[in-house]
Design an enzyme around this catalytic site. Sequence first.
Site, mmCIF file in Angstrom:
data_model
loop_
_atom_site.group_PDB
_atom_site.id
_atom_site.type_symbol
_atom_site.label_atom_id
_atom_site.label_comp_id
_atom_site.label_asym_id
_atom_site.label_seq_id
_atom_site.Cartn_x
_atom_site.Cartn_y
_atom_site.Cartn_z
ATOM 1 N N ASP A 157 51.911 42.363 -6.038
ATOM 2 C CA ASP A 157 53.185 41.952 -6.637
ATOM 3 C C ASP A 157 54.003 41.216 -5.580
ATOM 4 O OD1 ASP A 157 55.395 41.612 -8.219
ATOM 5 O OD2 ASP A 157 55.981 43.715 -8.242
ATOM 6 N N PHE A 158 53.431 40.120 -5.082
ATOM 7 C CA PHE A 158 54.117 39.317 -4.064
ATOM 8 C C PHE A 158 55.138 38.412 -4.742
ATOM 9 C CE2 PHE A 158 50.701 39.222 -0.473
ATOM 10 C CZ PHE A 158 50.630 40.603 -0.511
ATOM 11 N N GLU A 159 56.369 38.458 -4.261
ATOM 12 C CA GLU A 159 57.443 37.660 -4.844
ATOM 13 C C GLU A 159 58.165 36.901 -3.731
ATOM 14 O OE1 GLU A 159 59.891 40.044 -7.435
ATOM 15 O OE2 GLU A 159 58.165 41.105 -8.287
ATOM 16 N N GLY A 160 59.270 36.272 -4.080
ATOM 17 C CA GLY A 160 60.095 35.599 -3.081
ATOM 18 C C GLY A 160 59.340 34.523 -2.324
#
Length: 372
Positions: A157-160
Amino acid sequence: MRSPLLRGAALLATATLGLSLSASPASADAANAAAIPPKALVGYLHASFANGSGWVDMADVPDEWDVINLAFAEPTSATSGQLEFELCPASECPGVPDKAEFIAQIRAKQDAGKKVLLSVGGQNGQVSLETPAARDAFVSSASAIIDEYGLDGLDVDFEGHSLFLDTGDTDFRAPTTPVITNLIAALDGLVERYGDDFVLTMAPETFFVQVGHQFYGSGQWGGADPRAGAYLPVIHAMRDDLAMLHVQHYNSGPVMGLDGAYHSMATADFHVAMADMVLAGFAVAGDPERFFPPLRPDQVAIGLPASINAGNGHTPVAQVHTALDCLTQGAGCGGYQPQETYPELRGLMSWSINWDRFNGDEFAREHGAYLR
């Protein structure tokens, strides 16, 4: 199977891991997905924080949830790759069990046929594997947490700003950006370590996937957002080992679908259009020579907020079911017509189990009944 060029890049990147990167046997392609019910409900459980919704004990997670993602493992710094996971402190989460009891509760869920995964990243957990050292730390620390808690796999869940594409990295089939190739190599390493029973899922935002139909990285002439479409090479590289992709159909701006029109979140058309893109495949950055192949329907779920408290883009139950009817049966479609019907579409993901409990468990109750 994944591209030989990409497999070669991953092999070079993981030389220091001492892991075999031979291709998975064809019979393993659906092994991870087969470990999950044909129609599944995936939910995130706030395990390391409360986020205003309150602590929900693992033992009290409703039976409708088939996959429980523990949110979140986060790195010691954005570029270290060294993951840490601690249960929510009692001061923030009254009633939180000790580690031994929590692990016992995980076992009970697994004994009941549920899968419990470690989710990495989240809104605040930026993970940029810029170096081989960070890649290796990611693999070793993720493995240590998975082993300690006896978990079934990993949710990415990699974001940003975790993922981006360097200028000139224009082909999702053969990426060259270190944060991309190192992540692929790390996931390959984990799959090789745990074998066919390892459950790998991903929860990207629309900007990192569907927006790639229009824009990929900084673009041919540079200047665009380098994060656009940045998940595509990771998804493509890991597609044979990917149990589920559940793109977050929320906290999103309007996105252009395969029909050339823009669709806005919180509507049935948005969910149909966004799902159809990964189910039918699409030209990346509009280039038909760089076509992102479709995923199997059993690999695809739709990500939604559990309630209006959980995020922008909450969709009423009836609209969600309209979208699912359209995608799986070709019935009740609105302005967007999918390329075909997908009766094996896997199901729904939600942020989160806690926010759903805060909202009276409507998501689990209504969508669980629909999917069954």
